[in-house]
Write an enzyme that holds these catalytic residues in place. Structure first.
Site, short mmCIF file in Angstrom:
data_model
loop_
_atom_site.label_atom_id
_atom_site.label_comp_id
_atom_site.label_asym_id
_atom_site.label_seq_id
_atom_site.Cartn_x
_atom_site.Cartn_y
_atom_site.Cartn_z
N ARG A 158 0.81 -1.23 0.00
CA ARG A 158 0.00 0.00 0.00
C ARG A 158 0.85 1.28 0.00
O ARG A 158 0.31 2.38 -0.16
CB ARG A 158 -0.96 -0.02 1.20
CG ARG A 158 -1.98 -1.15 1.07
CD ARG A 158 -2.85 -1.24 2.29
NE ARG A 158 -3.66 -0.04 2.45
CZ ARG A 158 -4.17 0.36 3.60
NH1 ARG A 158 -3.93 -0.34 4.70
NH2 ARG A 158 -4.90 1.45 3.67
N GLN B 221 13.81 -14.32 5.13
CA GLN B 221 12.55 -15.05 4.98
C GLN B 221 12.21 -14.97 3.49
O GLN B 221 11.79 -13.93 2.99
CB GLN B 221 11.44 -14.38 5.83
CG GLN B 221 10.13 -15.11 5.78
CD GLN B 221 8.96 -14.29 6.30
OE1 GLN B 221 9.02 -13.05 6.33
NE2 GLN B 221 7.90 -14.96 6.70
N GLY C 160 3.66 -15.12 6.71
CA GLY C 160 3.04 -14.62 7.94
C GLY C 160 4.05 -14.32 9.04
O GLY C 160 5.21 -14.74 8.98
N THR C 161 3.56 -13.59 10.05
CA THR C 161 4.45 -13.14 11.13
C THR C 161 5.02 -14.32 11.94
O THR C 161 6.16 -14.27 12.39
CB THR C 161 3.70 -12.17 12.07
OG1 THR C 161 2.43 -12.74 12.39
CG2 THR C 161 3.49 -10.81 11.43
N ASN D 48 -4.33 -5.46 19.44
CA ASN D 48 -2.98 -6.03 19.38
C ASN D 48 -2.03 -5.10 18.64
O ASN D 48 -2.26 -4.75 17.49
CB ASN D 48 -3.04 -7.38 18.64
CG ASN D 48 -1.67 -8.01 18.51
OD1 ASN D 48 -0.79 -7.78 19.34
ND2 ASN D 48 -1.49 -8.80 17.46
C1 UD1 Z 1 -0.30 -7.76 12.68
C2 UD1 Z 1 -1.03 -8.64 13.69
C3 UD1 Z 1 -2.26 -7.92 14.18
C4 UD1 Z 1 -1.86 -6.58 14.79
C5 UD1 Z 1 -1.09 -5.77 13.77
C6 UD1 Z 1 -0.54 -4.50 14.39
C7 UD1 Z 1 -0.53 -10.91 12.92
C8 UD1 Z 1 -1.05 -12.13 12.28
N1 UD1 Z 1 -1.37 -9.88 13.01
O1 UD1 Z 1 -1.14 -7.60 11.54
O2 UD1 Z 1 -2.94 -8.68 15.16
O3 UD1 Z 1 -3.00 -5.89 15.25
O4 UD1 Z 1 0.03 -6.52 13.29
O5 UD1 Z 1 0.20 -3.80 13.44
O6 UD1 Z 1 0.61 -10.91 13.38
N2 UD1 Z 1 6.16 -9.57 8.25
C9 UD1 Z 1 7.23 -10.33 7.89
N3 UD1 Z 1 7.01 -11.52 7.26
C10 UD1 Z 1 5.75 -11.98 6.98
C11 UD1 Z 1 4.66 -11.18 7.37
C12 UD1 Z 1 4.87 -9.98 8.01
O7 UD1 Z 1 8.39 -9.96 8.13
O8 UD1 Z 1 5.64 -13.07 6.42
C13 UD1 Z 1 6.40 -8.27 8.91
C14 UD1 Z 1 5.93 -7.12 8.05
O9 UD1 Z 1 7.00 -6.63 7.27
C15 UD1 Z 1 5.49 -6.10 9.08
C16 UD1 Z 1 5.05 -6.94 10.27
O10 UD1 Z 1 5.63 -8.21 10.09
O11 UD1 Z 1 6.55 -5.29 9.51
C17 UD1 Z 1 3.55 -7.01 10.39
O12 UD1 Z 1 3.03 -7.74 9.31
P1 UD1 Z 1 1.65 -7.44 8.66
O13 UD1 Z 1 1.38 -8.49 7.66
O14 UD1 Z 1 1.60 -6.02 8.22
O15 UD1 Z 1 0.70 -7.66 9.90
P2 UD1 Z 1 -0.65 -6.92 10.17
O16 UD1 Z 1 -1.63 -7.28 9.13
O17 UD1 Z 1 -0.37 -5.50 10.42
#
Ligand code: UD1
Length: 448
Positions: free
Chosen positions: A15, A75, A80-81, A168
């Site tokens: 985005r 990664q 996912g996180t 969260n």
């Molecule tokens: C996540 C949380 C959500 C929380 C929110 C706050 C999860 C499943 N959800 O959602 O509950 O309210 O953050 O901001 O954790 N990332 C990686 N690798 C991945 C996926 C993500 O490094 O495979 C990193 C992204 O670069 C980012 C962070 O993790 O910095 C958050 O990831 P994102 O997918 O944006 O999570 P949200 O949808 O924001």
């Protein structure tokens, strides 16, 4: 308690609509990633692990610029996180203590909040915040008293769960061994088909472990996912930095027009005029004055020095006490000793200038020959006449003087006068004759 930190920074940030990975976008003249890393450095972590993926090369470089000892983990697929944290587990081998998981795109977490997470005694502690705005992007913390039962992602939540106002932030603290066990057991059976880190509180409870939440102000959890939120973050940073500067005894005549960097240091009783921009790496000591419309980066301004208006100090500009740099002056990679005056329209680059030397208006250190840079050395109590070109490498000795308009290509010994300009020729009465001739030419042209 020993702490290690994992910073998740593998996401693309679709985005943002950008070729640049999201965590490399700047707030306060520093990549977003540096903000999270800097806050966590206050915990003096045993290990800092940065998970990179999208734009790995640039993100790795930025991480190592901030902390050369950081462990970088790639990664390669964004699943996912929880999956991201799983990639970091090998880098935690041999570590026992608490692990805090941070996001690279959430810049404002404070050291105080991280400390709260570090001292929590629960097996899993999640950082939450209260809000009434029902944000769609965030997961909800389902609590029973102080116990965190589970986190439910907005996409997977029921209407009743979506109405929960404890949100969260994404930041999690967990014992290292527990984290390894819980993260390895995650599955991806959810609306997004991702391995959610947010599933670990519920998984912990299933194993008879404890999970809880601590809270912080919503402003600390501001996550960047659009250009609009980036601009919002910049504005939030600047208003806090201005308030801090005022609180610390700095005079800002027009605070809303001054822009600070993440690492700007300004001493008490410094005075900053309107429309001043601090890039990275600036220190202004107590009692120095920066007048309006200056652009400063990578420089050090000592006590009693005055800069501007309209001056530009570039990296490596070192101004000793009581130096005066005036309007339309640019200084780069140069040391100006005590009491040096460079008042007007001058470029000083790659130079050493001795104490109490005066540099006349329009002086240029000609430091670049088109291929290489060269240094100019100017001694103490030198008088550089206006419009002197100092063709480097060149040295002007202590107490020397250069004539105005000189092009100095050879070293000038101490106490000598150097004049490097064509001799003046004066022809009495010639101006009148010349004007008459020109008027006659003009009249002849009109008649023709
Ligand atoms: C996540 C949380 C959500 C929380 C929110 C706050 C999860 C499943 N959800 O959602 O509950 O309210 O953050 O901001 O954790 N990332 C990686 N690798 C991945 C996926 C993500 O490094 O495979 C990193 C992204 O670069 C980012 C962070 O993790 O910095 C958050 O990831 P994102 O997918 O944006 O999570 P949200 O949808 O924001």
């Amino acid at each position: 308690m020993q702490v290690s930190v994992i910073v998740l920074a593998a996401g693309q940030g679709t985005r943002m609509n950008s070729d640049l990975p999201k965590v490399l976008h700047h707030v306060a003249a520093a990549p977003l990633l540096h903000h999270a890393m800097r806050a966590s450095a206050s915990l003096q972590p045993d290990r800092t692990i940065v998970v990179v993926g999208h734009g790995a090369e640039g993100v790795t470089k930025a991480a190592l610029d901030e902390n050369p000892d950081a462990h970088i983990v790639v990664q390669s697929e964004r699943l996912g996180t929880g999956h991201a944290v799983r990639q970091a587990l090998p880098a935690l081998e041999g570590f026992s203590g608490k692990v805090i998981v941070l996001y690279g795109d959430t810049p404002f977490i404070t050291p105080e909040t991280l400390e709260k997470l570090a001292v929590s005694t629960a097996d899993v502690t999640v950082l939450g915040f209260h809000t009434d705005s029902r944000p769609q992007r965030y997961g909800r913390l389902v609590m029973e008293g102080d116990a965190l039962v589970r986190i439910v992602e907005y996409k997977d939540a029921t209407e009743a769960e979506r109405a929960i106002t404890l949100i969260n932030s994404g930041v999690v603290a967990c014992d290292a061994a527990v984290l390894a066990e819980l993260v390895s057991g995650l599955t991806n059976t959810n609306a997004a088909g991702e391995y959610y880190l947010t599933d670990i509180p519920a998984a912990a409870r299933k194993r008879g472990l404890t999970a809880t939440a601590v809270t912080c102000p919503e402003a600390e959890t501001l996550g960047i996912d659009t250009r609009a939120s980036l601009a919002e973050a910049e504005a939030a940073f600047q208003s806090r930095a201005r308030a801090d500067a005022l609180e610390n005894g700095v005079t800002l005549t027009a605070p809303e027009t001054v822009f600070f960097a993440l690492d700007t240091h300004i001493g008490r009783d410094a005075v900053i005029g309107p429309n001043v921009l601090f890039g990275p790496g600036v220190t202004v000591e107590s009692g120095a004055e920066i007048k309006g419309f200056c652009h400063l980066e990578g420089c050090h301004i000592s006590r009693g020095a005055t800069v501007g208006p309209f001056a530009r100090l570039r990296p490596g500009a070192e101004l000793a006490e009581d130096v005066h740099v005036g309007n339309f002056v640019e200084i780069k990679n140069s040391i100006l000793d005590e009491g040096v005056k460079v008042g007007h329209l001058t470029y000083i680059g790659d130079a050493d200038v001795g104490e109490h030397t005066n540099i006349g208006a329009g002086t240029v250190t000609c430091n670049y020959d088109g291929v290489m840079k060269h240094r100019t050395t100017i001694g103490k109590r030198v008088f550089i006449g206006s419009d002197t070109m100092l063709v480097a490498p060149v040295t002007v000795g202590d107490g020397a003087l250069t004539g105005s308009g000189s092009v100095i290509t050879e070293d000038v010994p101490a106490e000598a006068v150097a004049i490097g300009r064509a001799r003046q020729v004066t022809k009495p009465g010639l101006a009148t004759k010349l004007f008459e001739k020109l008027r006659a030419i003009k009249a002849a042209k009109k008649g023709a």
